[in-house]
Design a protein around this motif. Structure first.
Motif, PDB file in Angstrom:
ATOM      1  N   LEU A 139       0.688  -1.595   0.064  1.00 38.59           N
ATOM      2  CA  LEU A 139       0.395  -0.227  -0.108  1.00 38.59           C
ATOM      3  C   LEU A 139       0.573   1.009  -0.271  1.00 38.59           C
ATOM      4  CD1 LEU A 139      -2.621  -0.713   2.156  1.00 38.59           C
ATOM      5  CD2 LEU A 139      -2.662  -0.360   0.236  1.00 38.59           C
ATOM      6  N   LYS A 140       0.800   1.970  -0.877  1.00 36.83           N
ATOM      7  CA  LYS A 140       1.637   3.494  -1.019  1.00 36.83           C
ATOM      8  C   LYS A 140       1.093   4.068   0.173  1.00 36.83           C
ATOM      9  CE  LYS A 140       2.357   3.096  -6.048  1.00 36.83           C
ATOM     10  NZ  LYS A 140       2.281   3.645  -7.080  1.00 36.83           N
ATOM     11  N   LYS A 141       1.759   5.246   0.636  1.00 30.81           N
ATOM     12  CA  LYS A 141       1.175   6.491   1.726  1.00 30.81           C
ATOM     13  C   LYS A 141       0.378   7.229   0.624  1.00 30.81           C
ATOM     14  CE  LYS A 141       4.144   4.313   5.451  1.00 30.81           C
ATOM     15  NZ  LYS A 141       5.821   4.914   6.581  1.00 30.81           N
ATOM     16  N   ASN A 142      -0.504   8.079   1.321  1.00 32.31           N
ATOM     17  CA  ASN A 142      -0.843   9.773   0.058  1.00 32.31           C
ATOM     18  C   ASN A 142       0.474  10.651   0.841  1.00 32.31           C
ATOM     19  OD1 ASN A 142      -1.943  11.274  -0.429  1.00 32.31           O
ATOM     20  ND2 ASN A 142      -3.644  10.857  -0.129  1.00 32.31           N
ATOM     21  N   ILE A 143       1.400  10.818  -0.090  1.00 27.75           N
ATOM     22  CA  ILE A 143       2.051  12.059   0.626  1.00 27.75           C
ATOM     23  C   ILE A 143       1.955  13.181   0.184  1.00 27.75           C
ATOM     24  CG2 ILE A 143       4.571  10.479   0.540  1.00 27.75           C
ATOM     25  CD1 ILE A 143       4.874  10.919  -1.875  1.00 27.75           C
ATOM     26  N   TYR A 144       0.688  13.697  -0.367  1.00 27.58           N
ATOM     27  CA  TYR A 144       0.632  14.763  -1.035  1.00 27.58           C
ATOM     28  C   TYR A 144      -0.580  14.771  -0.660  1.00 27.58           C
ATOM     29  CZ  TYR A 144       4.590  14.163  -4.637  1.00 27.58           C
ATOM     30  OH  TYR A 144       5.388  14.314  -5.282  1.00 27.58           O
ATOM     31  N   ASN A 145      -1.135  15.942  -0.256  1.00 24.52           N
ATOM     32  CA  ASN A 145      -3.000  16.210  -0.483  1.00 24.52           C
ATOM     33  C   ASN A 145      -3.208  16.427  -1.487  1.00 24.52           C
ATOM     34  OD1 ASN A 145      -2.003  19.273  -0.644  1.00 24.52           O
ATOM     35  ND2 ASN A 145      -1.837  19.553   1.199  1.00 24.52           N
ATOM     36  N   GLU A 146      -4.610  16.813  -1.652  1.00 21.28           N
ATOM     37  CA  GLU A 146      -5.274  17.665  -2.342  1.00 21.28           C
ATOM     38  C   GLU A 146      -4.737  18.193  -2.826  1.00 21.28           C
ATOM     39  OE1 GLU A 146      -9.800  18.285  -3.677  1.00 21.28           O
ATOM     40  OE2 GLU A 146      -9.628  16.358  -2.907  1.00 21.28           O
ATOM     41  N   ASN A 172       1.436  11.775  -8.458  1.00 23.68           N
ATOM     42  CA  ASN A 172       0.628  11.547  -7.095  1.00 23.68           C
ATOM     43  C   ASN A 172       0.271   9.669  -5.990  1.00 23.68           C
ATOM     44  OD1 ASN A 172      -0.008  13.683  -6.941  1.00 23.68           O
ATOM     45  ND2 ASN A 172      -2.310  13.353  -8.750  1.00 23.68           N
ATOM     46  N   ASN A 173       1.938   8.985  -6.036  1.00 21.08           N
ATOM     47  CA  ASN A 173       1.771   8.140  -5.622  1.00 21.08           C
ATOM     48  C   ASN A 173       0.426   7.068  -5.872  1.00 21.08           C
ATOM     49  OD1 ASN A 173       3.790   6.320  -4.100  1.00 21.08           O
ATOM     50  ND2 ASN A 173       3.483   7.170  -2.670  1.00 21.08           N
ATOM     51  N   LEU A 174      -0.497   7.706  -5.888  1.00 16.36           N
ATOM     52  CA  LEU A 174      -1.801   6.557  -6.216  1.00 16.36           C
ATOM     53  C   LEU A 174      -2.032   5.741  -6.755  1.00 16.36           C
ATOM     54  CD1 LEU A 174      -4.229   9.764  -6.244  1.00 16.36           C
ATOM     55  CD2 LEU A 174      -3.184   8.925  -4.593  1.00 16.36           C
ATOM     56  N   SER A 175      -2.828   4.439  -6.811  1.00 18.07           N
ATOM     57  CA  SER A 175      -3.275   3.732  -7.497  1.00 18.07           C
ATOM     58  C   SER A 175      -4.006   4.202  -8.268  1.00 18.07           C
ATOM     59  CB  SER A 175      -3.659   2.853  -6.365  1.00 18.07           C
ATOM     60  OG  SER A 175      -4.696   3.400  -5.762  1.00 18.07           O
ATOM     61  N   ARG A 176      -4.029   3.530  -9.704  1.00 25.46           N
ATOM     62  CA  ARG A 176      -5.001   3.842 -10.693  1.00 25.46           C
ATOM     63  C   ARG A 176      -6.437   3.703 -10.158  1.00 25.46           C
ATOM     64  NH1 ARG A 176      -3.793   3.613 -15.829  1.00 25.46           N
ATOM     65  NH2 ARG A 176      -4.967   2.779 -16.698  1.00 25.46           N
ATOM     66  N   THR A 177      -6.964   3.149  -9.700  1.00 26.72           N
ATOM     67  CA  THR A 177      -8.082   3.040  -8.706  1.00 26.72           C
ATOM     68  C   THR A 177      -8.822   4.251  -8.239  1.00 26.72           C
ATOM     69  OG1 THR A 177      -9.044   0.956  -8.876  1.00 26.72           O
ATOM     70  CG2 THR A 177      -9.933   1.740  -7.871  1.00 26.72           C
ATOM     71  N   THR A 178      -7.466   4.605  -6.978  1.00 27.57           N
ATOM     72  CA  THR A 178      -7.507   5.677  -6.571  1.00 27.57           C
ATOM     73  C   THR A 178      -7.777   6.864  -7.054  1.00 27.57           C
ATOM     74  OG1 THR A 178      -7.049   4.657  -3.962  1.00 27.57           O
ATOM     75  CG2 THR A 178      -7.231   6.995  -4.292  1.00 27.57           C
ATOM     76  N   ALA A 179      -6.842   6.824  -7.966  1.00 26.98           N
ATOM     77  CA  ALA A 179      -6.250   8.072  -9.054  1.00 26.98           C
ATOM     78  C   ALA A 179      -8.021   8.808 -10.021  1.00 26.98           C
ATOM     79  CB  ALA A 179      -5.376   8.102  -9.906  1.00 26.98           C
TER      80      ALA A 179
END
Length: 209
Positions: A139-146, A172-179
Motif C-alpha cells: 500500500l502506498k502512503k498518501n504523501i501529497y494532499n489534494e 501523485n503516488n496513487l493507485s489507478r483506482t484511487t486516481a
C-alpha cells in the motif's frame, strides 16, 4: 475481463505478518452518459433521451423517498437507505447518567447501499478475472494532499497539454483506482481547474477553460 492485483496490507501493529488481499484494478469511472450508452445496448428500442430522463428521474425519486426516512429496494440491484450523524458542536458522549441528550441536531451522513443477492450471484457467475502483475504490491502512503496533487497534475498539463490516468496516479503516488475516483470527482466540480476529453480508455485530462 476484470483485472486485479494482490495488495499487501500495512503492518500497523508490527506483527511481522505480511497479509495480502485481492484488489480490483479499475481503468475508468463511467460517467452517466457512458452508462446510458451501455444501457442503450441492452435496450435498443428505447431512445437515449428517454433513458437519460429515467436516470435523472430515479435519482430524484430516490432523494424524495430517502428524505422521508424510507428504505428503497430495487429488485436485482439492492437496497438504499440513509445514514445519519450529529451536526452540532455538543459532546457525543453521555456525560451524566440522567443526560437526556436534548436539542441535538442531526443531518444526513451518507447513503448506504446493500447489493441484492441476485446482483451478487450474477456478478460471481459472470465475472472473469485477470491478474495484472506478479507478487504483491505494498500500500502506498498518501504523501501529497489534494491541493498538491492538483498542482502536480497541472504542471504536467501545462508542459504537454494533457495528463493521462497512469501519469496522474504515478506523479501523485496513487493507485489507478484511487486516481480514477479522484479525477472523476474533480472533473464533476465546476470550480476545479481540471476537466477531461475523450471517453473510456481514450480519456485524457486537461485544464478547464
Amino acid at each position: 475481463m476484470a483485472k486485479y492485483i494482490l495488495q499487501e496490507m500495512n503492518d500497523i501493529r508490527n506483527t511481522g505478518k505480511r497479509t495480502v488481499y485481492p484488489a480490483l484494478v479499475s481503468d475508468q469511472t463511467l460517467t452517466t452518459e457512458e452508462f446510458i450508452d451501455e444501457l442503450h445496448k441492452h435496450l435498443r428500442t428505447v431512445d437515449k433521451g428517454v433513458l437519460t430522463g429515467v436516470m435523472y428521474g430515479i435519482a430524484d425519486t430516490l432523494t424524495s423517498l430517502l428524505s422521508k426516512g424510507n428504505k428503497v429496494t430495487l429488485d436485482d440491484i439492492g437496497t438504499f437507505s440513509m445514514s445519519l450523524q450529529l451536526i452540532d458542536d455538543k459532546p457525543k458522549e453521555i456525560m451524566e447518567e440522567d443526560d437526556r441528550m436534548l436539542y441535538r441536531r442531526v443531518g444526513v451522513r451518507n447513503v448506504n447501499f446493500k447489493a441484492s443477492p441476485q446482483l451478487l450471484y450474477d456478478l460471481k457467475r459472470t465475472t472473469k478475472f485477470e491478474r495484472v502483475m506478479t507478487g504483491a504490491r505494498v500500500l502506498k502512503k498518501n504523501i501529497y494532499n489534494e491541493e498538491q496533487r492538483i498542482a502536480n497534475a497541472l504542471d504536467i498539463i501545462d508542459r504537454k497539454g494533457f495528463i493521462t490516468l497512469s501519469e496522474y496516479a504515478h506523479v501523485n503516488n496513487l493507485s489507478r483506482t484511487t486516481a480514477s475516483k479522484e479525477l472523476s470527482r474533480l472533473t464533476s466540480d465546476p470550480t476545479s481547474p481540471i476537466y477531461f476529453k475523450g471517453r473510456a480508455s481514450h480519456k485524457i485530462w486537461i485544464r478547464r477553460t
